[in-house]
Design an enzyme around this catalytic site. Sequence first.
Site, PDB file in Angstrom:
ATOM      1  N   ASP A   1       2.758  -5.012  -3.376  1.00 48.57           N
ATOM      2  CA  ASP A   1       2.911  -3.588  -3.107  1.00 48.57           C
ATOM      3  C   ASP A   1       3.333  -2.808  -4.349  1.00 48.57           C
ATOM      4  OD1 ASP A   1       2.255  -4.243  -0.569  1.00 48.57           O
ATOM      5  OD2 ASP A   1       4.066  -3.475   0.375  1.00 48.57           O
TER       6      ASP A   1
ATOM      7  N   SER B   1       7.616   2.969   1.362  1.00 48.06           N
ATOM      8  CA  SER B   1       8.182   1.708   0.903  1.00 48.06           C
ATOM      9  C   SER B   1       9.609   1.579   1.405  1.00 48.06           C
ATOM     10  CB  SER B   1       8.159   1.677  -0.625  1.00 48.06           C
ATOM     11  OG  SER B   1       9.020   0.689  -1.123  1.00 48.06           O
TER      12      SER B   1
ATOM     13  N   GLU C   1       1.648   3.147   1.524  1.00 43.73           N
ATOM     14  CA  GLU C   1       3.029   3.522   1.228  1.00 43.73           C
ATOM     15  C   GLU C   1       3.064   4.587   0.139  1.00 43.73           C
ATOM     16  OE1 GLU C   1       5.446  -0.604   2.209  1.00 43.73           O
ATOM     17  OE2 GLU C   1       5.182   0.030   0.137  1.00 43.73           O
TER      18      GLU C   1
ATOM     19  N   CYS D   1      11.485  -7.826  -4.325  1.00 40.83           N
ATOM     20  CA  CYS D   1      12.234  -6.645  -4.776  1.00 40.83           C
ATOM     21  C   CYS D   1      13.649  -6.640  -4.214  1.00 40.83           C
ATOM     22  CB  CYS D   1      11.488  -5.387  -4.382  1.00 40.83           C
ATOM     23  SG  CYS D   1       9.844  -5.273  -5.132  1.00 40.83           S
TER      24      CYS D   1
ATOM     25  N   CYS E   1       6.293 -11.536  -0.727  1.00 42.85           N
ATOM     26  CA  CYS E   1       6.129 -10.085  -0.747  1.00 42.85           C
ATOM     27  C   CYS E   1       6.070  -9.522   0.677  1.00 42.85           C
ATOM     28  CB  CYS E   1       4.886  -9.706  -1.558  1.00 42.85           C
ATOM     29  SG  CYS E   1       4.883  -7.980  -2.124  1.00 42.85           S
TER      30      CYS E   1
ATOM     31  N   LYS F   1       4.315  -8.051   3.104  1.00 40.23           N
ATOM     32  CA  LYS F   1       3.473  -8.320   4.272  1.00 40.23           C
ATOM     33  C   LYS F   1       3.415  -9.801   4.615  1.00 40.23           C
ATOM     34  CE  LYS F   1       2.936  -4.047   3.958  1.00 40.23           C
ATOM     35  NZ  LYS F   1       3.662  -3.976   2.677  1.00 40.23           N
TER      36      LYS F   1
END
Length: 565
Positions: free
Chosen positions: A85, A476, A450, A199, A126, A128
């Site tokens: 993303d 996001s 997003e 993240c 990540c 998804k």
Amino acid sequence: MNTRDLRIRSKDISEGVNRAPNRAMLRAVGFTDEDFQKPMIGVASAWSEVTPCNIHLNELALQGKRGAKDGGGAPLIFNTITVSDGIAMGHDGMRFSLPSREVIADSIEAVVQAERLDAVLAIGGCDKNMPGCLIAIGRLNLPAVFVYGGTIAPGRCSSGEALDIVSVFEAVGQYNSQAIDEEQLRDIERHACPGAGSCGGMYTANTMASAIEAMGMSLPGSASHPAVSDAKREDVYQAGLAVVELLRRDIRPTDIMTKAAFENAITVVMALGGSTNAFLHLLAMAHAVDVDLTLEDFDRIRQRVPHIADLKPSGRYAMYDLHQVGGVSAVMKELLAAGLLQGDCLTVTGKTLAENLASQPSLEEGQSIIRPLDRPLRDSGALFVLRGNLAPEGAVAKFSGLSVTKMTGPAKVYDSEAAATAAVLSDDVQPGDVVVIRYAGPKGGPGMPEMLSITAILVGKGLGEKVGLITDGRFSGGTHGLVVGHVSPEAQVGGPIAHIRDGDRITIDSVIQQLTVELSAEELAKRQEAWQEPPLRYNRGVLYKYARLVSSASRGAVTDLPADA
């Protein structure tokens, strides 16, 4: 039950003279006569070099395979995809992000069904990956465990300030407003992402990992352990052992993913101040196991669960910091003690949630990341459902860390994020405006892109609480500000957001949870009558198929609803 009995489906290819060709194929990848007497465990890995979130999953998959083998299974690693993303953000690539959730789920389902595997260990990083894996696990309803790849360590710029990927997006806005120079921007870019892991804030990946642990589908402590750590490697080894034990005990996902388990997941998301993407993903996961979950359930739970975590994007700390003081399990212990979690729910350990938490550490004394329940950041959860004449089916927003609770302003309407971003960068959007970005929903986007880029630029330019933003797209987990997403019905199907014009006065009100436009029902109906449905943006390929099949965001943007639903 003996080991032979555990081959609940792999007998289809491991027994009988007629299956000699099937066995011949497996001998070529290393199977022996002994392996054909064991249950076959699929290790679904989202390993990829396209993102730091997943770069290390290959090593974790090998650890999971070792655990499943030591537990008495015959494990086989296979891969699924991921979309980064952070790399897809801000351009047409983001249209593929949410559809990748369905590709992940479909690919895991296809491999496990085709290869007649008996159980599944799924490993993702990540955003998804988590819901994609859990949707597949729910559909298959075979013994399964999920392992989160773990969070990235904080970065540090030259001045010593802690960084993450959102720091870079916001730095673009700061550079645009001349708050920092190009060299400072480059310094932030170079140091924000120091290595493997997802993240770092309470963004979508960490939100969903926390929700899945709360639901009981991953091992205790797994959500918080950093990507690069002995604890994470041990997580996945133990998960390999656990999935074989689930097979022995015939514990299925539907035994664990109950309505009460989803309520526990929502409770933890509300307490932590998680991503609005949790609405989409938990609704879709519930659909996969036929649990009746609605937006009203989220709002009911929000009203009784305080927001207690001072975590990014609206707070000060990252998941790595939470890990240092006890992690998500420690937060869950606090919630359980307060009667906010249902401790009798079954989990992948074969024990209840309460039994698991009894052996987990408590929050470190004197820590400042998690507030006491009697002194929360806010008395109720920060993730809101809004309704009104602009969102008859609902919209969602995250109002953590905001001093503004209501805003009314003139609409500035754009039919794409790119057009809206250009307007913000050229100062055509002013304090008091409400930016409308439409035709960005599941069908209209397609893929419900997003919008971290534009929201981060608004924050970087000092407009985070001075400009409203509403969209039928989504945000996001790193987004913060006065923003409302998932507006349903979306513009592509003629929802009210399709009929807004520049200058129409829009109100965002978090107190009474309304999203409205100052237009009469007669005027909206008149505009509806004049509206013509635009063609889909794509006429072939994955996005065409997705746009043809996908449901409303209010139902989780799933692609397998019955035609008459």
